[in-house]
Motif scaffolding. Sequence first.
Motif, PDB file in Angstrom:
ATOM      1  N   MET A   1       0.821  -1.186   0.000  1.00  0.00           N
ATOM      2  CA  MET A   1       0.000   0.000   0.000  1.00  0.00           C
ATOM      3  C   MET A   1       0.863   1.247   0.000  1.00  0.00           C
ATOM      4  SD  MET A   1      -2.732   1.497   2.739  1.00  0.00           S
ATOM      5  CE  MET A   1      -1.494   1.851   3.930  1.00  0.00           C
ATOM      6  N   LEU A   2       1.883   1.282   0.846  1.00  0.00           N
ATOM      7  CA  LEU A   2       2.740   2.462   0.903  1.00  0.00           C
ATOM      8  C   LEU A   2       3.486   2.661  -0.410  1.00  0.00           C
ATOM      9  CD1 LEU A   2       4.170   2.190   4.511  1.00  0.00           C
ATOM     10  CD2 LEU A   2       2.324   3.642   3.688  1.00  0.00           C
ATOM     11  N   ASN A   3       3.825   1.570  -1.072  1.00  0.00           N
ATOM     12  CA  ASN A   3       4.482   1.668  -2.370  1.00  0.00           C
ATOM     13  C   ASN A   3       3.557   2.326  -3.386  1.00  0.00           C
ATOM     14  OD1 ASN A   3       6.540   1.335  -4.209  1.00  0.00           O
ATOM     15  ND2 ASN A   3       6.028  -0.794  -4.666  1.00  0.00           N
ATOM     16  N   TYR A   4       2.282   1.984  -3.350  1.00  0.00           N
ATOM     17  CA  TYR A   4       1.291   2.565  -4.255  1.00  0.00           C
ATOM     18  C   TYR A   4       1.150   4.066  -4.005  1.00  0.00           C
ATOM     19  CZ  TYR A   4      -3.110   3.148  -6.776  1.00  0.00           C
ATOM     20  OH  TYR A   4      -4.079   3.568  -7.641  1.00  0.00           O
ATOM     21  N   VAL A   5       1.040   4.454  -2.752  1.00  0.00           N
ATOM     22  CA  VAL A   5       0.916   5.873  -2.400  1.00  0.00           C
ATOM     23  C   VAL A   5       2.183   6.624  -2.819  1.00  0.00           C
ATOM     24  CG1 VAL A   5       0.638   7.514  -0.497  1.00  0.00           C
ATOM     25  CG2 VAL A   5      -0.713   5.416  -0.535  1.00  0.00           C
ATOM     26  N   SER A   6       3.329   5.990  -2.647  1.00  0.00           N
ATOM     27  CA  SER A   6       4.589   6.604  -3.055  1.00  0.00           C
ATOM     28  C   SER A   6       4.636   6.812  -4.564  1.00  0.00           C
ATOM     29  CB  SER A   6       5.759   5.720  -2.619  1.00  0.00           C
ATOM     30  OG  SER A   6       6.974   6.274  -3.043  1.00  0.00           O
ATOM     31  N   LYS A   7       4.172   5.841  -5.330  1.00  0.00           N
ATOM     32  CA  LYS A   7       4.117   5.986  -6.789  1.00  0.00           C
ATOM     33  C   LYS A   7       3.187   7.123  -7.185  1.00  0.00           C
ATOM     34  CE  LYS A   7       5.211   1.242  -8.040  1.00  0.00           C
ATOM     35  NZ  LYS A   7       4.715   0.012  -8.674  1.00  0.00           N
ATOM     36  N   ALA A   8       2.073   7.236  -6.497  1.00  0.00           N
ATOM     37  CA  ALA A   8       1.132   8.323  -6.782  1.00  0.00           C
ATOM     38  C   ALA A   8       1.761   9.676  -6.450  1.00  0.00           C
ATOM     39  CB  ALA A   8      -0.167   8.131  -5.998  1.00  0.00           C
ATOM     40  N   ALA A   9       2.459   9.756  -5.330  1.00  0.00           N
ATOM     41  CA  ALA A   9       3.115  11.012  -4.952  1.00  0.00           C
ATOM     42  C   ALA A   9       4.215  11.366  -5.943  1.00  0.00           C
ATOM     43  CB  ALA A   9       3.681  10.908  -3.537  1.00  0.00           C
ATOM     44  N   ASP A  10       4.948  10.362  -6.420  1.00  0.00           N
ATOM     45  CA  ASP A  10       5.973  10.618  -7.433  1.00  0.00           C
ATOM     46  C   ASP A  10       5.351  11.112  -8.730  1.00  0.00           C
ATOM     47  OD1 ASP A  10       7.951   9.854  -5.678  1.00  0.00           O
ATOM     48  OD2 ASP A  10       8.213   7.848  -6.548  1.00  0.00           O
ATOM     49  N   ALA A  11       4.232  10.521  -9.113  1.00  0.00           N
ATOM     50  CA  ALA A  11       3.542  10.954 -10.330  1.00  0.00           C
ATOM     51  C   ALA A  11       3.001  12.376 -10.182  1.00  0.00           C
ATOM     52  CB  ALA A  11       2.403   9.993 -10.659  1.00  0.00           C
ATOM     53  N   ALA A  12       2.679  12.766  -8.957  1.00  0.00           N
ATOM     54  CA  ALA A  12       2.141  14.106  -8.712  1.00  0.00           C
ATOM     55  C   ALA A  12       3.222  15.173  -8.703  1.00  0.00           C
ATOM     56  CB  ALA A  12       1.386  14.129  -7.379  1.00  0.00           C
ATOM     57  N   HIS A  13       4.480  14.762  -8.562  1.00  0.00           N
ATOM     58  CA  HIS A  13       5.583  15.714  -8.536  1.00  0.00           C
ATOM     59  C   HIS A  13       5.669  16.426  -9.881  1.00  0.00           C
ATOM     60  CE1 HIS A  13       9.231  17.454  -7.000  1.00  0.00           C
ATOM     61  NE2 HIS A  13       9.794  17.212  -8.168  1.00  0.00           N
ATOM     62  N   GLY A  14       5.634  17.740  -9.858  1.00  0.00           N
ATOM     63  CA  GLY A  14       5.662  18.530 -11.081  1.00  0.00           C
ATOM     64  C   GLY A  14       4.287  18.788 -11.661  1.00  0.00           C
ATOM     65  N   VAL A  15       3.291  18.073 -11.164  1.00  0.00           N
ATOM     66  CA  VAL A  15       1.918  18.278 -11.627  1.00  0.00           C
ATOM     67  C   VAL A  15       1.141  19.087 -10.596  1.00  0.00           C
ATOM     68  CG1 VAL A  15      -0.233  17.119 -12.298  1.00  0.00           C
ATOM     69  CG2 VAL A  15       1.982  16.118 -12.922  1.00  0.00           C
ATOM     70  N   LEU A  16       1.332  18.740  -9.329  1.00  0.00           N
ATOM     71  CA  LEU A  16       0.667  19.437  -8.231  1.00  0.00           C
ATOM     72  C   LEU A  16       1.701  20.208  -7.425  1.00  0.00           C
ATOM     73  CD1 LEU A  16      -1.559  16.508  -6.899  1.00  0.00           C
ATOM     74  CD2 LEU A  16      -2.161  18.215  -8.612  1.00  0.00           C
ATOM     75  N   ARG A  17       1.259  21.279  -6.788  1.00  0.00           N
ATOM     76  CA  ARG A  17       2.141  22.002  -5.873  1.00  0.00           C
ATOM     77  C   ARG A  17       2.437  21.106  -4.678  1.00  0.00           C
ATOM     78  NH1 ARG A  17      -1.891  26.483  -5.787  1.00  0.00           N
ATOM     79  NH2 ARG A  17      -2.063  25.826  -3.644  1.00  0.00           N
ATOM     80  N   ALA A  18       3.458  21.444  -3.917  1.00  0.00           N
ATOM     81  CA  ALA A  18       3.880  20.611  -2.781  1.00  0.00           C
ATOM     82  C   ALA A  18       2.749  20.422  -1.776  1.00  0.00           C
ATOM     83  CB  ALA A  18       5.097  21.218  -2.104  1.00  0.00           C
ATOM     84  N   ASP A  19       2.041  21.494  -1.440  1.00  0.00           N
ATOM     85  CA  ASP A  19       0.950  21.371  -0.470  1.00  0.00           C
ATOM     86  C   ASP A  19      -0.185  20.517  -1.020  1.00  0.00           C
ATOM     87  OD1 ASP A  19       0.412  23.466  -2.310  1.00  0.00           O
ATOM     88  OD2 ASP A  19      -1.024  24.390  -0.934  1.00  0.00           O
ATOM     89  N   GLN A  20      -0.470  20.662  -2.306  1.00  0.00           N
ATOM     90  CA  GLN A  20      -1.505  19.855  -2.934  1.00  0.00           C
ATOM     91  C   GLN A  20      -1.094  18.385  -2.982  1.00  0.00           C
ATOM     92  OE1 GLN A  20      -1.608  21.884  -6.672  1.00  0.00           O
ATOM     93  NE2 GLN A  20      -3.305  23.217  -6.071  1.00  0.00           N
ATOM     94  N   ARG A  21       0.183  18.152  -3.260  1.00  0.00           N
ATOM     95  CA  ARG A  21       0.699  16.788  -3.335  1.00  0.00           C
ATOM     96  C   ARG A  21       0.615  16.089  -1.983  1.00  0.00           C
ATOM     97  NH1 ARG A  21       5.265  18.144  -5.519  1.00  0.00           N
ATOM     98  NH2 ARG A  21       6.556  17.905  -3.679  1.00  0.00           N
TER      99      ARG A  21
END
Length: 107
Positions: A1-21
Motif C-alpha cells: 500500500m505504501l508503495n502505491y501511495v509513493s508511486k502516486a506522490a511521485d507521479a504528482a511531482h511537477g503536476v501538483l504544488r507541494a501542499d496539494q501533493r
Amino acid sequence: MLNYVSKAADAAHGVLRADQRLDFAKRLRARIEVERHGSQSAREVAKVLARFGDPAALVEREARRLAEQGSPPSATWPPRACRPPRRWRCRGRARGYADVPRHRGRP
C-alpha cells in the motif's frame, strides 16, 4: 500500500504544488485504509489497489479537480514573475550555498 501511495506522490511531482501533493497523498492513503477494512491480507490489499487503478491516472483526475476549483496546479504556479532569477536558483551546490549567486567574471 505504501508503495502505491509513493508511486502516486511521485507521479504528482511537477503536476501538483507541494501542499496539494501532500494533501493528495494523505487523502489517498486514508481512502485506501477505509477500502481495505483493516485487512492485512496481501491479496485483499492488492484487490483494493487494483480498483484504484493507475496512480498517474489518479493524479490527472486530482489535477482536473483542482483546476475546476480554481486552484492552480504546479505547472502554472508560481507565475514566472514571482520566481527568483535563474542565477539565484540552486545548482546542486552543497552546504547551504545555493542561494548565493555565482560570480560571473571579474568585477
